[in-house]
Design a protein around this motif. Structure first.
Motif, PDB file in Angstrom:
ATOM      1  N   LEU A  65      21.513 -20.476 -63.048  1.00 35.39           N
ATOM      2  CA  LEU A  65      22.685 -20.259 -62.201  1.00 35.39           C
ATOM      3  C   LEU A  65      22.379 -20.672 -60.754  1.00 35.39           C
ATOM      4  N   SER A  66      21.165 -20.427 -60.330  1.00 31.28           N
ATOM      5  CA  SER A  66      20.725 -20.833 -58.994  1.00 31.28           C
ATOM      6  C   SER A  66      20.764 -22.352 -58.861  1.00 31.28           C
ATOM      7  N   GLN A  67      20.321 -23.054 -59.881  1.00 29.33           N
ATOM      8  CA  GLN A  67      20.347 -24.522 -59.853  1.00 29.33           C
ATOM      9  C   GLN A  67      21.781 -25.045 -59.783  1.00 29.33           C
ATOM     10  N   ILE A  68      22.675 -24.373 -60.499  1.00 29.55           N
ATOM     11  CA  ILE A  68      24.095 -24.763 -60.459  1.00 29.55           C
ATOM     12  C   ILE A  68      24.654 -24.541 -59.048  1.00 29.55           C
ATOM     13  N   ALA A  69      24.302 -23.399 -58.436  1.00 33.25           N
ATOM     14  CA  ALA A  69      24.763 -23.107 -57.074  1.00 33.25           C
ATOM     15  C   ALA A  69      24.223 -24.136 -56.085  1.00 33.25           C
ATOM     16  N   ILE A  70      22.970 -24.532 -56.240  1.00 34.61           N
ATOM     17  CA  ILE A  70      22.384 -25.560 -55.371  1.00 34.61           C
ATOM     18  C   ILE A  70      23.139 -26.883 -55.535  1.00 34.61           C
ATOM     19  N   GLY A  71      23.444 -27.229 -56.776  1.00 37.45           N
ATOM     20  CA  GLY A  71      24.189 -28.466 -57.038  1.00 37.45           C
ATOM     21  C   GLY A  71      25.579 -28.431 -56.424  1.00 37.45           C
ATOM     22  N   ILE A  72      26.253 -27.301 -56.560  1.00 38.94           N
ATOM     23  CA  ILE A  72      27.600 -27.161 -55.994  1.00 38.94           C
ATOM     24  C   ILE A  72      27.545 -27.251 -54.467  1.00 38.94           C
ATOM     25  N   CYS A  73      26.589 -26.521 -53.863  1.00 35.65           N
ATOM     26  CA  CYS A  73      26.468 -26.557 -52.388  1.00 35.65           C
ATOM     27  C   CYS A  73      26.125 -27.950 -51.884  1.00 35.65           C
ATOM     28  N   SER A  74      25.223 -28.636 -52.565  1.00 33.97           N
ATOM     29  CA  SER A  74      24.860 -29.977 -52.103  1.00 33.97           C
ATOM     30  C   SER A  74      26.040 -30.934 -52.247  1.00 33.97           C
ATOM     31  N   THR A  75      26.846 -30.771 -53.292  1.00 35.74           N
ATOM     32  CA  THR A  75      28.047 -31.592 -53.460  1.00 35.74           C
ATOM     33  C   THR A  75      29.051 -31.307 -52.344  1.00 35.74           C
ATOM     34  N   ILE A  76      29.228 -30.026 -52.014  1.00 32.44           N
ATOM     35  CA  ILE A  76      30.148 -29.650 -50.943  1.00 32.44           C
ATOM     36  C   ILE A  76      29.690 -30.246 -49.612  1.00 32.44           C
ATOM     37  N   VAL A  77      28.385 -30.137 -49.316  1.00 34.46           N
ATOM     38  CA  VAL A  77      27.844 -30.694 -48.066  1.00 34.46           C
ATOM     39  C   VAL A  77      28.081 -32.203 -48.026  1.00 34.46           C
ATOM     40  N   PHE A  78      27.841 -32.858 -49.130  1.00 30.54           N
ATOM     41  CA  PHE A  78      28.032 -34.306 -49.197  1.00 30.54           C
ATOM     42  C   PHE A  78      29.500 -34.681 -48.995  1.00 30.54           C
ATOM     43  N   LEU A  79      30.408 -33.978 -49.670  1.00 29.82           N
ATOM     44  CA  LEU A  79      31.837 -34.269 -49.540  1.00 29.82           C
ATOM     45  C   LEU A  79      32.335 -34.010 -48.118  1.00 29.82           C
ATOM     46  N   VAL A 110      17.339 -23.533 -52.006  1.00 29.55           N
ATOM     47  CA  VAL A 110      16.273 -24.430 -52.460  1.00 29.55           C
ATOM     48  C   VAL A 110      14.920 -23.728 -52.434  1.00 29.55           C
ATOM     49  N   PHE A 111      14.714 -22.872 -51.437  1.00 33.88           N
ATOM     50  CA  PHE A 111      13.398 -22.260 -51.262  1.00 33.88           C
ATOM     51  C   PHE A 111      13.249 -20.886 -51.912  1.00 33.88           C
ATOM     52  N   ILE A 112      14.252 -20.422 -52.641  1.00 40.23           N
ATOM     53  CA  ILE A 112      14.137 -19.125 -53.308  1.00 40.23           C
ATOM     54  C   ILE A 112      13.229 -19.263 -54.525  1.00 40.23           C
ATOM     55  N   ASP A 113      12.271 -18.391 -54.598  1.00 37.15           N
ATOM     56  CA  ASP A 113      11.319 -18.375 -55.712  1.00 37.15           C
ATOM     57  C   ASP A 113      12.023 -17.853 -56.968  1.00 37.15           C
ATOM     58  N   PRO A 114      11.826 -18.512 -58.134  1.00 36.75           N
ATOM     59  CA  PRO A 114      12.463 -18.061 -59.379  1.00 36.75           C
ATOM     60  C   PRO A 114      12.137 -16.610 -59.732  1.00 36.75           C
ATOM     61  N   SER A 115      10.934 -16.118 -59.355  1.00 35.61           N
ATOM     62  CA  SER A 115      10.591 -14.725 -59.666  1.00 35.61           C
ATOM     63  C   SER A 115      11.465 -13.755 -58.873  1.00 35.61           C
ATOM     64  N   ILE A 116      11.870 -14.146 -57.665  1.00 36.84           N
ATOM     65  CA  ILE A 116      12.767 -13.294 -56.876  1.00 36.84           C
ATOM     66  C   ILE A 116      14.138 -13.258 -57.538  1.00 36.84           C
ATOM     67  N   LEU A 117      14.559 -14.407 -58.061  1.00 33.28           N
ATOM     68  CA  LEU A 117      15.848 -14.458 -58.741  1.00 33.28           C
ATOM     69  C   LEU A 117      15.857 -13.559 -59.974  1.00 33.28           C
ATOM     70  N   LYS A 118      14.759 -13.567 -60.721  1.00 30.09           N
ATOM     71  CA  LYS A 118      14.675 -12.705 -61.913  1.00 30.09           C
ATOM     72  C   LYS A 118      14.691 -11.237 -61.503  1.00 30.09           C
ATOM     73  N   PHE A 119      14.032 -10.918 -60.370  1.00 35.75           N
ATOM     74  CA  PHE A 119      13.967  -9.541 -59.887  1.00 35.75           C
ATOM     75  C   PHE A 119      15.356  -9.022 -59.519  1.00 35.75           C
ATOM     76  N   ILE A 120      16.184  -9.868 -58.907  1.00 36.29           N
ATOM     77  CA  ILE A 120      17.538  -9.428 -58.541  1.00 36.29           C
ATOM     78  C   ILE A 120      18.559  -9.764 -59.637  1.00 36.29           C
ATOM     79  N   LYS A 121      18.012 -10.090 -60.806  1.00 30.57           N
ATOM     80  CA  LYS A 121      18.810 -10.304 -62.020  1.00 30.57           C
ATOM     81  C   LYS A 121      19.823 -11.445 -61.883  1.00 30.57           C
ATOM     82  N   ILE A 122      19.337 -12.566 -61.325  1.00 33.28           N
ATOM     83  CA  ILE A 122      20.137 -13.801 -61.263  1.00 33.28           C
ATOM     84  C   ILE A 122      19.406 -14.845 -62.093  1.00 33.28           C
ATOM     85  N   ASP A 123      20.140 -15.443 -62.990  1.00 28.82           N
ATOM     86  CA  ASP A 123      19.572 -16.466 -63.854  1.00 28.82           C
ATOM     87  C   ASP A 123      19.155 -17.676 -63.003  1.00 28.82           C
ATOM     88  N   PRO A 124      17.885 -18.146 -63.126  1.00 34.05           N
ATOM     89  CA  PRO A 124      17.451 -19.317 -62.354  1.00 34.05           C
ATOM     90  C   PRO A 124      18.320 -20.549 -62.597  1.00 34.05           C
TER      91      PRO A 124
END
Length: 190
Positions: free
Chosen positions: A65-79, A49-63
């Motif tokens: 994709l980060s949102q999808i990962a956050i959604g998946i993790c939050s769903t897992i935590v909830f389940l 949640v707290f990763i800055d989008p510019s850091i994601l671009k620097f390490i060549k991760i699509d922002p």
């Protein structure tokens, strides 16, 4: 007759103690694993949640994709939270732990009467049988689908204990393997 009934109760109590101990330990282990999984998932979610989008671009991760990962993790935590609330392995473990305390006392009291050198007082034996029957009826049930494997666990534990007495210097894991092969040999070759 009452002394035979007390011996029967003692055997049942011993087996039930093994069963409830195993269920207590298994539920405690599952509760710990679920709690750790929930904690790790929460940490990952918080970090993402707290990763800055510019850091994601620097390490060549699509922002995105980060949102999808956050959604998946939050769903897992909830389940995991829902499953933990619904099943409550910790509470199951505590119930079986309480059963172990009751059974341990019953076993000790019964053993004391059975081990006395003189003939035990029939009134005390009858009273202990009554206490055993009443106490056993108040314990949590052993699930039917787990009873055969728990009974096998108890019987194997008893045999292993006898085997350890005969070979105290041999590592337990080797004795388990030897007992396994003895059991298989006995099953197939009599």
């Amino acid at each position: 007759m009452d002394i035979e009934e007390l011996k029967h109760h003692h055997r049942i109590i011993d087996m039930m103690l093994s069963m409830h101990s195993k269920l207590r330990d298994d539920n405690q282990r599952i509760a710990l694993m679920v709690n750790l999984l929930l904690l790790c998932s929460s940490v990952i979610l918080s970090t993402l949640v707290f990763i800055d989008p510019s850091i994601l671009k620097f390490i060549k991760i699509d922002p995105q994709l980060s949102q999808i990962a956050i959604g998946i993790c939050s769903t897992i935590v909830f389940l995991i939270s829902i499953v933990e609330l619904r099943v409550d392995w910790k509470e199951k473990s505590e119930r079986h732990g309480q059963a172990c305390k009751v059974l341990s006392k019953l076993k000790a009291d019964s053993r004391e009467l059975l081990k006395s050198n003189s003939q035990p007082d029939p009134q005390l034996v009858a009273e202990q049988c009554k206490v055993c029957a009443q106490s056993l009826s108040t314990l949590p049930n052993i699930p039917d689908n787990k009873f055969p494997s728990l009974k096998a666990y108890h019987k194997a534990k008893v045999e292993l204990s006898k085997f350890i007495d005969l070979h105290p210097t041999v590592p337990v894991w080797i004795l388990r393997i030897v007992l396994l092969f003895h059991g298989i040999k006995k099953l197939f070759f009599g």
